[in-house]
Design a protein around this motif. Structure first.
Motif, PDB file in Angstrom:
ATOM      1  N   UNK A   1     -11.664  -1.624  -8.641  1.00 30.77           N
ATOM      2  CA  UNK A   1     -12.029  -1.097  -9.242  1.00 30.77           C
ATOM      3  C   UNK A   1     -12.997   0.643  -8.750  1.00 30.77           C
TER       4      UNK A   1
ATOM      5  N   UNK B   1       3.278 -10.521  -7.372  1.00 29.28           N
ATOM      6  CA  UNK B   1       2.498 -10.531  -6.555  1.00 29.28           C
ATOM      7  C   UNK B   1       1.185  -9.184  -6.924  1.00 29.28           C
ATOM      8  N   UNK B   2       1.771  -8.323  -7.236  1.00 29.23           N
ATOM      9  CA  UNK B   2       1.139  -6.683  -7.338  1.00 29.23           C
ATOM     10  C   UNK B   2       0.765  -7.395  -8.810  1.00 29.23           C
TER      11      UNK B   2
ATOM     12  N   UNK C   1      -8.109 -10.080   4.246  1.00 26.55           N
ATOM     13  CA  UNK C   1      -6.654 -10.178   3.168  1.00 26.55           C
ATOM     14  C   UNK C   1      -6.948  -8.752   2.226  1.00 26.55           C
ATOM     15  N   UNK C   2      -6.278  -8.277   1.229  1.00 26.83           N
ATOM     16  CA  UNK C   2      -7.159  -7.087   0.714  1.00 26.83           C
ATOM     17  C   UNK C   2      -7.079  -8.015  -1.291  1.00 26.83           C
ATOM     18  N   UNK C   3      -7.961  -7.107  -1.415  1.00 24.35           N
ATOM     19  CA  UNK C   3      -8.032  -7.985  -2.785  1.00 24.35           C
ATOM     20  C   UNK C   3      -8.700  -6.351  -3.925  1.00 24.35           C
ATOM     21  N   UNK C   4      -8.133  -7.014  -5.011  1.00 19.65           N
ATOM     22  CA  UNK C   4      -8.244  -5.750  -5.246  1.00 19.65           C
ATOM     23  C   UNK C   4      -9.739  -4.764  -6.113  1.00 19.65           C
TER      24      UNK C   4
ATOM     25  N   UNK D   1       7.667  -8.836  -5.333  1.00 16.77           N
ATOM     26  CA  UNK D   1       6.186  -7.848  -4.358  1.00 16.77           C
ATOM     27  C   UNK D   1       5.619  -7.883  -5.791  1.00 16.77           C
TER      28      UNK D   1
ATOM     29  N   UNK E   1       1.318  -2.522  -4.270  1.00 18.72           N
ATOM     30  CA  UNK E   1       0.215  -3.380  -4.269  1.00 18.72           C
ATOM     31  C   UNK E   1       0.980  -4.124  -3.899  1.00 18.72           C
ATOM     32  N   UNK E   2       1.912  -4.812  -4.128  1.00 22.11           N
ATOM     33  CA  UNK E   2       1.907  -6.621  -4.538  1.00 22.11           C
ATOM     34  C   UNK E   2       2.627  -6.959  -2.786  1.00 22.11           C
TER      35      UNK E   2
ATOM     36  N   UNK F   1       2.375  -1.770  -9.061  1.00 28.33           N
ATOM     37  CA  UNK F   1       2.262  -2.980  -9.220  1.00 28.33           C
ATOM     38  C   UNK F   1       3.414  -3.218  -7.306  1.00 28.33           C
TER      39      UNK F   1
ATOM     40  N   UNK G   1     -11.075  -7.347   2.504  1.00 29.85           N
ATOM     41  CA  UNK G   1     -11.657  -8.181   2.211  1.00 29.85           C
ATOM     42  C   UNK G   1     -11.714  -9.505   3.694  1.00 29.85           C
TER      43      UNK G   1
ATOM     44  N   UNK H   1      -6.767  -1.413  -3.994  1.00 29.77           N
ATOM     45  CA  UNK H   1      -7.200  -2.538  -3.569  1.00 29.77           C
ATOM     46  C   UNK H   1      -8.029  -2.186  -1.993  1.00 29.77           C
TER      47      UNK H   1
ATOM     48  N   UNK I   1       0.196  -6.508  -0.394  1.00 28.85           N
ATOM     49  CA  UNK I   1      -0.859  -7.553  -0.265  1.00 28.85           C
ATOM     50  C   UNK I   1      -0.572  -8.269   0.844  1.00 28.85           C
ATOM     51  N   UNK I   2       0.840  -8.770   0.183  1.00 24.62           N
ATOM     52  CA  UNK I   2       1.863 -10.006   1.092  1.00 24.62           C
ATOM     53  C   UNK I   2       1.632 -10.064   2.422  1.00 24.62           C
TER      54      UNK I   2
END
Lengths: 318, 279
Positions: free
Chosen positions: A293, B239-240, A288-291, B236, A264-265, A261, A119, A116, A268-269
């Motif tokens: 590629x 979310x991920x 905020x974070x945005x995914x 989490x 990343x989660x 995962x 943004x 990510x 991002x939270x």
């Protein structure tokens, strides 16, 4: 004897059950913890910036709690240290500027992937490269810099070398012959101090948290001003290029998907679960974070390839 | 030997048991028990459940409810693990559940914090004190105008209950407030930070002459909600997995987002479906 064995077994079960109640998930895929006694994340930075030091500790505490294993931050004061640690697989995750990721991509391809980027409140996902001079300088534009001395940041810096040189070429300025002298300061804050001390007549610096039209809220000038080391009024921006795709969190793709995962989660939270912490570590309110590629960084990857080809053909005296 | 066998079996039971299924509540014509979705459902439904199942390493079940209120009750009662709720259905269970994800539309800003501020000497103590007065906004973009308007409206200041002035940007709006041309501003958090963040130790509080009445994100219209006792790492991971869904599995994303023109999932604060304020 049998009774004692049963009591031991039941005791063990009770301990395991309590461990399960401690906020840890028991779903499949969590066996990565048996392979990873710690999670390694590479970041670049120096100890002269209190914001960066605070950021490291924040990352460690927050992620350690989320992951359930210790987090070790590998800190490197130069860009190449993070790039090599990521390319060689010594670390599991790394934060890299676009140019650094382009360098890693050139070395190991899809063994490393972006997760990510940031943004901002107004929707932008980039930052800027600026040409800054001292306020009393006669230089008013890029054209006025002809024959004068210029300080870049680092060969591996996106905003401090790679991107502005490509932007200059698009505007008809060949950076290898246009300036009287060029050299590397090593880092953005060092570039500011070198400019202040008269080592360069102009310096290429990163700026973010705004646009050339709105003005900026972040970058080495503002970091040093907040520390009382410089006064913003002593400097003037005469040229800018961008936006450049923002810093990216990357991962080694051979790491367990459950770990990827989870990281990343958890990251991002952060702006939503810990908004004060988010701004304390230097992020802007509302970002905020945005995914993303690899495609998001394709322009930078292509620029890096062109720069390498240019150097191989004898260009690039910096 | 027998004892060792028993101990080994107990250890397997304690540590190696299959994870329980993740039960996801959906709204349907009629209530149906939790089960794996079958082919022939809505476009993208099976792709979404398969994606979650692969990434979580556990079965993911679809649990149908005739209303959001029923889904909310089932979530609070531990019969499902995740549900898409709106503010009305979330309100009765807010002590037991929290939002984790919202959907951002393609032309929408992030759910950014908005700051409503007045001069220190102003008599207004809350938003009600701004009725009939002049409020300035920082630009006409989604972040500059639509989001602050929404925050005011959902807190009792509907359009028309105040005089609106749209300045070119947040800096200009704050300058106009200081000069007395505006009585209040409603700007997004980054615009406020641009002016009010310390830039020199000589002036540690550049906006010390202003007073914040409210700092709040716009309330989400819908959110994915889980119980507050869900293990931290499962929350989490969810979310991920959802964050890059639009890139990794577009059909699954289109189904899971549930609204046309959706751009991506974004994480959400626990109180995203309420009128909570930020510090």
């Amino acid at each position: 004897m049998a009774g004692r064995a049963w009591r031991t077994a039941l005791g063990t079960l009770a301990v395991l059950a309590l461990a399960g109640c401690g906020g840890r998930d028991t779903s499949s895929g969590d066996d990565w913890r048996s392979q990873f006694k710690e999670v390694k994340i590479a970041i670049s930075g120096t100890n002269d910036d209190p914001q960066l030091v605070k950021r490291r500790e924040t990352y460690k505490a927050y992620l350690g709690k989320a992951l359930g294993v210790p987090v070790r931050l590998y800190e490197s004061s130069d860009y190449n240290g993070v790039i090599q640690a990521t390319s060689s697989g010594q670390v599991d995750f790394a934060t890299l500027a676009g140019g650094g990721y382009a360098n890693v991509d050139a070395q190991v391809g899809n063994k490393v992937a972006p997760l990510f980027t940031t943004r901002q409140a107004e929707g932008e996902t980039g930052y800027y490269s600026t040409l800054v001079v001292k306020a009393d300088s006669p230089v008013r534009s890029l054209a006025d810099m002809k024959g004068r001395s210029l300080g870049y940041v680092d060969y591996n810096s996106t905003s401090g070398y790679l991107y502005p040189r490509a932007a200059m070429r698009k505007q008809g300025v060949e950076p290898d012959t246009f300036f009287g002298k060029t050299s590397f300061a090593g880092a953005h804050t060092q570039a500011v101090m070198a400019l202040a001390n008269g080592q360069f007549e102009g310096a290429i610096l990163q700026a973010s948290g705004g646009t050339p039209e709105t003005g900026f809220t972040r970058g080495p000038l503002r970091t040093l001003a907040r520390q009382g080391l410089i006064d913003l009024k002593d400097f003037r921006t005469v040229w800018s290029a961008g936006p450049i795709p923002s810093e990216v969190l990357v991962t080694r793709t051979d790491r367990p998907q459950a770990l990827i995962d989870l990281v990343r989660g958890a990251m991002a939270a952060l702006p939503y679960d810990e908004p004060q912490l988010w701004t304390d570590i230097g992020q802007l309110d509302g970002s905020a974070y945005t995914a993303v590629t690899r495609e998001h960084y394709k322009e930078i990857i292509d620029l890096r390839r062109e720069e390498l080809a240019h150097r191989r053909n004898g260009g690039g005296k910096s | 030997m027998k004892r060792l066998t028993i101990l080994a079996a107990l250890a397997v039971m304690a540590g190696g048991a299959a994870a329980p299924p993740l039960r996801v509540a959906v709204q349907a014509a009629a209530t149906a028990p939790c089960a794996k979705p079958v082919a022939g459902g809505p476009a993208g439904e099976k792709a979404y459940y398969d994606h979650l199942e692969t990434r979580l390493g556990r079965e993911v079940q679809r649990c149908a409810f005739a209303s959001r209120a029923e889904a909310a009750a089932a979530l609070a009662g531990g019969k499902v693990d995740m549900a898409r709720l709106d503010p009305a259905s979330y309100a009765p269970i807010q002590a037991q559940a929290r939002a984790i994800l919202t959907v951002r539309g393609a032309h929408d800003a992030n759910r950014i914090p908005v700051i409503v501020a007045v001069r220190n000497a102003d008599a207004a103590k809350d938003l009600a004190g701004l009725k009939g007065r002049t409020i300035g906004f920082g630009g006409a973009s989604s972040a500059g105008l639509a989001t602050p308007r929404a925050v005011l409206a959902e807190r009792g200041l509907a359009a028309g209950s105040y005089r609106e002035t749209v300045e070119p940007d947040g800096d200009t709006a704050l300058d106009a407030l200081r000069k007395g041309r505006l009585e209040a501003v409603a700007v997004h958090g980054a615009a406020w930070q641009r002016v009010c963040r310390m830039v020199s130790p000589k002036d540690p509080n550049p906006c010390g002459d202003l007073r914040v009445l409210v700092k709040a994100r716009p309330r989400a219209t819908e959110a994915l909600v889980v119980r507050t006792d869900m293990p931290l790492d499962l929350r989490y991971r969810l979310i991920g997995i959802h964050l890059p869904l639009h890139l990794e599995a577009p059909a699954a994303f289109a189904y899971a987002a549930g609204v046309p023109g959706a751009a991506e999932f974004q994480p959400a604060e626990a109180e995203a479906l309420t009128l909570a304020t930020l510090k």
